[in-house]
Design an enzyme around this catalytic site. Sequence first.
Site, PDB file in Angstrom:
ATOM      1  N   ASP A  94      -5.220 -11.752  -5.866  1.00 59.08           N
ATOM      2  CA  ASP A  94      -6.610 -11.286  -5.933  1.00 59.08           C
ATOM      3  C   ASP A  94      -6.736 -10.110  -6.904  1.00 59.08           C
ATOM      4  O   ASP A  94      -7.608 -10.100  -7.779  1.00 59.08           O
ATOM      5  CB  ASP A  94      -7.101 -10.843  -4.550  1.00 59.08           C
ATOM      6  CG  ASP A  94      -7.172 -11.958  -3.529  1.00 59.08           C
ATOM      7  OD1 ASP A  94      -8.294 -12.331  -3.138  1.00 59.08           O
ATOM      8  OD2 ASP A  94      -6.117 -12.447  -3.101  1.00 59.08           O
TER       9      ASP A  94
ATOM     10  N   THR B  20      -9.224 -16.758   0.156  1.00 58.25           N
ATOM     11  CA  THR B  20      -7.857 -16.214   0.204  1.00 58.25           C
ATOM     12  C   THR B  20      -7.053 -16.826   1.345  1.00 58.25           C
ATOM     13  O   THR B  20      -5.861 -17.110   1.192  1.00 58.25           O
ATOM     14  CB  THR B  20      -7.902 -14.676   0.339  1.00 58.25           C
ATOM     15  OG1 THR B  20      -8.591 -14.129  -0.793  1.00 58.25           O
ATOM     16  CG2 THR B  20      -6.513 -14.090   0.404  1.00 58.25           C
TER      17      THR B  20
END
Length: 380
Positions: A50, A157
């Site tokens: 990320d 995620t």
Amino acid sequence: MSSHPYAAELSLALAAVHNASILTKSVLRSLKNHVSAETKADSSPVTIADFAAQALLISSIHAVYPSDQFLGEESADALRSNDTLADRVWDLVLRAKALHASRSQNGLSQHENANAGAQTLKFPASKEEMFDLIDLGGKGEQTSEGRVWVMDPVDGTATFMQGQQYAVCLCLLVDGQQTVGVIGCPNLAFDVEGPLGQSRLHEDLVDEAGYGVVLSAVKGQGTYVRGMTKDGWGEARKVELSTLPEKKLEELNFVESTLGKTSLSQEEHKAVCEQLGAQWPGTVIWAQQVKHVALALGSTDVMVRIPKTVDRFTCVWDHAGGHILYTEAGGLIKDFNGGDIDFAQGRHIAGERNYGMVAALPSVFEKVERAVKDVLARRL
């Protein structure tokens, strides 16, 4: 150079999203689809991918458009306070930089299939610059004025960590309006040349050997899908949902979040679906932006988002980009009052301004909207 409006921005956005997509896929492959995560203040997970992907996205765009603003999901606060974590993210950025340099030396480039106006990718020169670039997005607040690039470096995620579906998302807002949207789905096994609407997208439809697909849209210019490779992308195919055969209401395929793992009112989602005679749940996908992609590709037909309360908000990076993909392909997205979704509210799309969402093709939109209103009326 193409004369189409925003041709240069689209070309750069495609290159930046491709670069971040290759990075995230490399993380999955190196860790054999078992990615660990840090926990953010809101208890949601965040991985080294990320952070690194957001750094890559902003670095390339900021180098070309230094006056543009950014708004991204991640900030560098956790990296500044955790040297070990920062070193791992920096190592990813350096690996991405080395791979890009190797491709350039061998005459390969992400831009080989792009518009002539594509710009050279840029990378952070130091760890501190990486922090600052990430924070350009993480500390961003406003989306109503000027040019603002909204991004979610890894949407989904939780499923990314399991080697399932996720998205790398980028959208240029101009005075609060979506103008360019590019979303990479590095794990999505989708036949770009096959008939639209024939394959149901799902979490385990994973492109094990390749690099998935990237979708793009520019306001007024339609939606396109391309296959991604390690070194670039294939020819663009225009996505036109109007070419799909019209479905009966009972045939509609609703896209839903993982059951029981959402703060939305899934019981009311089920009631809407059943009122139309359709089967619930239809397609179950965790990442919100992958839901938009599924709609845009005709792999699912309807999305409803019924908040449990009017004060609930959703994050702008969960919708900016994916929303324009669907609408430019021919779909409609409105709130429960029939209003357009307002992307000029800053980091959140608030319920007070946009309560709920309905997404469907024009041929069935009013019937789905009526079913939602009927279900909501039962609350009284």
